[in-house]
Design a protein around this motif. Structure first.
Motif, mmCIF file in Angstrom:
data_model
loop_
_atom_site.group_PDB
_atom_site.id
_atom_site.type_symbol
_atom_site.label_atom_id
_atom_site.label_comp_id
_atom_site.label_asym_id
_atom_site.label_seq_id
_atom_site.Cartn_x
_atom_site.Cartn_y
_atom_site.Cartn_z
ATOM 1 N N VAL A 1 0.864 -1.050 -0.024
ATOM 2 C CA VAL A 1 0.091 -0.050 0.068
ATOM 3 C C VAL A 1 0.902 1.168 -0.084
ATOM 4 C CG1 VAL A 1 -1.416 1.472 1.332
ATOM 5 C CG2 VAL A 1 -2.036 -0.978 1.070
ATOM 6 N N ARG A 2 0.711 2.115 -1.078
ATOM 7 C CA ARG A 2 1.398 3.371 -0.898
ATOM 8 C C ARG A 2 0.406 4.703 -0.701
ATOM 9 N NH1 ARG A 2 6.570 2.776 -4.932
ATOM 10 N NH2 ARG A 2 6.826 0.551 -5.150
ATOM 11 N N PRO A 3 0.834 5.697 0.109
ATOM 12 C CA PRO A 3 -0.037 6.735 0.081
ATOM 13 C C PRO A 3 -0.405 7.414 -1.351
ATOM 14 C CG PRO A 3 2.290 7.160 0.863
ATOM 15 C CD PRO A 3 2.110 5.690 0.692
ATOM 16 N N LEU A 4 -1.592 7.864 -1.511
ATOM 17 C CA LEU A 4 -1.924 8.258 -2.767
ATOM 18 C C LEU A 4 -2.064 9.873 -2.804
ATOM 19 C CD1 LEU A 4 -4.857 5.755 -3.556
ATOM 20 C CD2 LEU A 4 -2.479 5.604 -4.387
ATOM 21 N N GLY A 5 -1.800 10.504 -3.885
ATOM 22 C CA GLY A 5 -2.389 11.603 -3.905
ATOM 23 C C GLY A 5 -1.219 12.855 -3.794
ATOM 24 N N ALA A 6 -1.427 14.184 -4.199
ATOM 25 C CA ALA A 6 -0.455 15.031 -4.020
ATOM 26 C C ALA A 6 -0.849 16.160 -3.073
ATOM 27 C CB ALA A 6 -0.366 15.846 -5.446
ATOM 28 N N LEU A 7 -0.147 16.843 -2.607
ATOM 29 C CA LEU A 7 -0.467 17.841 -1.529
ATOM 30 C C LEU A 7 -1.024 19.155 -2.532
ATOM 31 C CD1 LEU A 7 1.783 16.277 0.209
ATOM 32 C CD2 LEU A 7 2.325 18.611 1.143
ATOM 33 N N GLU A 8 -2.129 19.557 -1.741
ATOM 34 C CA GLU A 8 -2.859 20.754 -2.277
ATOM 35 C C GLU A 8 -2.252 22.200 -1.377
ATOM 36 O OE1 GLU A 8 -6.908 20.690 -2.687
ATOM 37 O OE2 GLU A 8 -6.877 18.802 -3.270
ATOM 38 N N GLU A 9 -2.149 23.121 -2.071
ATOM 39 C CA GLU A 9 -1.563 24.348 -1.236
ATOM 40 C C GLU A 9 -2.402 24.765 -0.234
ATOM 41 O OE1 GLU A 9 -0.317 28.764 -2.038
ATOM 42 O OE2 GLU A 9 0.071 27.440 -3.457
ATOM 43 N N GLY A 10 -2.077 24.961 1.134
ATOM 44 C CA GLY A 10 -2.866 25.534 2.061
ATOM 45 C C GLY A 10 -2.034 26.000 3.082
ATOM 46 N N VAL A 11 -2.873 26.545 4.253
ATOM 47 C CA VAL A 11 -2.412 27.255 5.589
ATOM 48 C C VAL A 11 -0.989 26.257 6.153
ATOM 49 C CG1 VAL A 11 -2.572 28.190 7.665
ATOM 50 C CG2 VAL A 11 -3.889 28.980 5.819
ATOM 51 N N SER A 12 -1.579 24.994 6.158
ATOM 52 C CA SER A 12 -0.846 23.862 6.836
ATOM 53 C C SER A 12 -0.094 23.174 6.186
ATOM 54 C CB SER A 12 -1.740 22.893 7.572
ATOM 55 O OG SER A 12 -2.450 23.626 8.792
ATOM 56 N N THR A 13 -0.026 23.366 4.938
ATOM 57 C CA THR A 13 0.857 22.514 3.697
ATOM 58 C C THR A 13 1.785 23.367 3.266
ATOM 59 O OG1 THR A 13 -0.807 22.776 2.195
ATOM 60 C CG2 THR A 13 -1.023 20.785 3.379
ATOM 61 N N ILE A 14 1.686 24.463 3.310
ATOM 62 C CA ILE A 14 2.419 25.454 2.259
ATOM 63 C C ILE A 14 4.090 25.341 2.746
ATOM 64 C CG2 ILE A 14 2.573 27.599 4.133
ATOM 65 C CD1 ILE A 14 2.795 27.587 0.009
ATOM 66 N N GLN A 15 4.348 25.087 3.989
ATOM 67 C CA GLN A 15 5.809 25.062 4.455
ATOM 68 C C GLN A 15 6.144 23.728 3.669
ATOM 69 O OE1 GLN A 15 7.174 25.735 8.347
ATOM 70 N NE2 GLN A 15 5.116 26.611 8.739
ATOM 71 N N ALA A 16 5.735 22.540 3.669
ATOM 72 C CA ALA A 16 6.058 21.401 3.095
ATOM 73 C C ALA A 16 6.364 21.489 1.665
ATOM 74 C CB ALA A 16 5.028 20.340 3.547
ATOM 75 N N LEU A 17 5.290 22.142 0.983
ATOM 76 C CA LEU A 17 5.433 22.393 -0.488
ATOM 77 C C LEU A 17 6.604 23.217 -0.874
ATOM 78 C CD1 LEU A 17 1.681 23.143 -0.964
ATOM 79 C CD2 LEU A 17 2.945 21.176 -2.137
ATOM 80 N N ARG A 18 6.944 24.267 0.014
ATOM 81 C CA ARG A 18 8.151 25.021 -0.290
ATOM 82 C C ARG A 18 9.347 24.032 -0.156
ATOM 83 N NH1 ARG A 18 6.352 30.419 3.183
ATOM 84 N NH2 ARG A 18 4.985 31.241 1.641
ATOM 85 N N TRP A 19 9.507 23.190 0.523
ATOM 86 C CA TRP A 19 10.531 22.318 0.481
ATOM 87 C C TRP A 19 10.529 21.187 -0.295
ATOM 88 C CZ3 TRP A 19 15.199 22.960 3.377
ATOM 89 C CH2 TRP A 19 15.335 23.979 4.097
ATOM 90 N N GLY A 20 9.552 21.080 -1.255
ATOM 91 C CA GLY A 20 9.539 19.962 -2.185
ATOM 92 C C GLY A 20 8.770 18.761 -1.911
ATOM 93 N N TYR A 21 8.044 18.640 -0.925
ATOM 94 C CA TYR A 21 7.311 17.703 -0.354
ATOM 95 C C TYR A 21 5.825 17.928 -1.106
ATOM 96 C CZ TYR A 21 10.712 16.756 3.232
ATOM 97 O OH TYR A 21 11.941 16.184 3.689
ATOM 98 N N ASP A 22 5.918 17.482 -2.360
ATOM 99 C CA ASP A 22 4.692 17.582 -3.236
ATOM 100 C C ASP A 22 3.729 16.626 -3.363
ATOM 101 O OD1 ASP A 22 6.276 16.244 -4.698
ATOM 102 O OD2 ASP A 22 6.436 17.563 -6.532
ATOM 103 N N SER A 23 3.991 15.453 -2.709
ATOM 104 C CA SER A 23 3.202 13.962 -2.630
ATOM 105 C C SER A 23 3.637 13.753 -1.325
ATOM 106 C CB SER A 23 3.585 13.234 -3.935
ATOM 107 O OG SER A 23 4.581 12.476 -3.299
ATOM 108 N N TRP A 24 1.986 13.003 -0.787
ATOM 109 C CA TRP A 24 2.241 12.183 0.482
ATOM 110 C C TRP A 24 3.125 11.257 0.169
ATOM 111 C CZ3 TRP A 24 0.377 15.176 3.799
ATOM 112 C CH2 TRP A 24 -0.743 16.049 3.670
#
Length: 438
Positions: free
Chosen positions: A42-65
């Motif tokens: 089983v692998r985690p599915l999906g990409a991160l969507e931009e939001g208040v709680s996800t923006i830091q992870a996205l800026r560091w390149g964590y664009d998928s779960w």
């Protein structure tokens, strides 16, 4: 001659640098991940969507779960997840096992850090309430046969204890100067479930549980004696954004037939809102539904945590807009004193405020509420907590006083909320000064 005591053996943990053996173990796990077919894991599915709680992870390149986990974690967790996914049938037990897996996942990813010995060495990914990458993450054992933090074997033990509690609930009782746990004083909480009001009416021995938009329920008018709830924090801790961390795994595991097939748990009608005005409007929709289903004389009761005056004003205005009057506010300690989000704050806010509301139609309006009395009562509550030996400070004083003063606005026929908000800040500042000198 043998001594009549046993030798004590103490096992000590120690830290050491990784060596070639450790690197080989990781490489083997990475190779196994690459060689295993997708159906076996089983692998985690999906990409991160931009939001208040996800923006830091996205800026560091964590664009998928999936990128939240290293190769060894993906392989180990994927094997456990596949075993749970492939359990036969559609039983409540299977659903409970898959749900419990979430605790293991949140303690075994690249966003975990070292906490220390005692209660488990690994901090959860959510210890900061946002998805913030760690400079130095820590990796534990996802199965956890030898202990550790939230290994799945330990999670199974907790699940078993929960099942025991369901059959034989424990209650806490004050006895002399102690608090003791007693059983057989409450009825078992195990019940068959109904998923609609009509099912519940047909079989009152069941428990009615449902999920969905809280501003639109199938409950009839004047049918509920008491509503207990826990609203979100206005602009802090965006639950649906964080919940997608678990949804990424559950989407692949399908814990039950009705599990939603959607990329995110976010919804446009959710109360959580970064803007106070948006929170006020969406919260009022839920409060109106609460008022509709409450019986005459019924109560709405909830706890609220908020360090900003604008947040408290948005909450109280939403209640007033929906036809509720706040009759009581009480400060209680609800936050863990060692929380990183508290210890790092300039003025830590450790209290929640219990808010009791009644239908405005049943509550006489006040022409000029006594704001001095409201602020004094709130300050007295915080002082009582301090005298009881609890750790409270200026941030707690501000919260309690703001809540009490702004609650007065719900008792006025036409409150001037802008003026009342300024009054709340003024009295909060005065209360902090008094608290610091006593």
């Amino acid at each position: 001659m043998l001594e009549d005591h046993k030798a004590a053996i103490q096992l000590r943990r120690h830290n050491r640098a990784i060596d070639d053996f450790d690197l080989c173990l990781y490489d083997n796990a990475a190779k196994s991940l690459a060689d295993t077919s997708p159906d076996e894991l089983v692998r985690p599915l999906g990409a991160l969507e931009e939001g208040v709680s996800t923006i830091q992870a996205l800026r560091w390149g964590y664009d998928s779960w999936e990128r939240f986990f290293n190769e060894r974690q993906r392989y180990s967790l994927g094997l456990i997840g596949a075993a749970l996914r492939d359990l036969p049938g559609a039983s409540a037990e299977r659903e409970a096992l898959i749900a419990s897996f979430g605790r293991t996942v949140e303690h075994h990813n690249l966003f975990c850090s070292y906490k220390g010995e005692g209660t488990g060495p690994v901090r959860s990914v959510f210890h900061n309430h946002v998805l913030r990458p760690e400079r130095c993450s820590v990796e534990g054992d996802p199965w956890g046969a030898q202990g550790g933090s939230a290994g799945f074997s330990g999670v199974l033990t907790r699940l078993h204890k929960a099942a025991q509690y369901k059959s034989t609930p424990l209650d806490f009782k004050a006895e002399a100067d102690r608090i003791i746990a007693v059983d057989q004083s409450s009825l078992p909480v195990a019940r068959p479930l109904s998923t609609t009001w009509q099912q519940f009416v047909s079989n009152p021995a069941t428990a009615y549980t449902t999920t969905g938009d809280a501003s639109r329920t199938d409950l009839p008018d004047n049918s509920v004696d008491l509503i207990l709830t826990d609203p979100p924090y206005v602009d802090n801790v965006h639950y649906s954004e964080l919940a997608d961390f678990f949804h990424a795994w559950l989407s692949a595991m399908r814990p039950h037939q009705g599990y939603p097939d959607m990329p995110s748990t976010r919804a446009v009608q959710e109360v959580q809102n970064a803007a106070p005005d948006g929170f006020q409007a969406t919260a009022a929709r839920v409060w109106r539904e609460c008022r509709r289903v409450l019986k005459p004389g019924g109560c709405l009761l909830f706890s609220f945590h908020q360090s900003q005056t604008t947040g408290w004003c948005a909450l109280m205005r939403s209640l007033s807009d929906a036809g509720f009057t706040v009759t009581t506010t009480r400060a209680v300690i609800a936050e863990v004193a060692t929380s990183l989000s508290k210890t790092a704050a300039a003025e830590p806010n450790r209290i929640d405020v219990i808010v009791l509301c009644r239908d405005t139609a049943d509550t006489p309006a006040e022409a000029t509420p006594d704001l001095d009395q409201a602020a004094a009562q709130a300050l007295s509550e915080i002082q009582s907590l301090r005298e009881a030996g609890l750790q409270v400070g200026s941030g707690d004083v501000r919260t309690a006083v703001r809540a009490a003063v702004l609650a007065a606005g719900t008792r006025q026929a036409a409150a001037d909320w802008e003026t009342l908000q300024a009054e709340a800040d003024q009295r909060a500042t005065a209360a902090v000064a008094e608290f610091s000198t006593t």
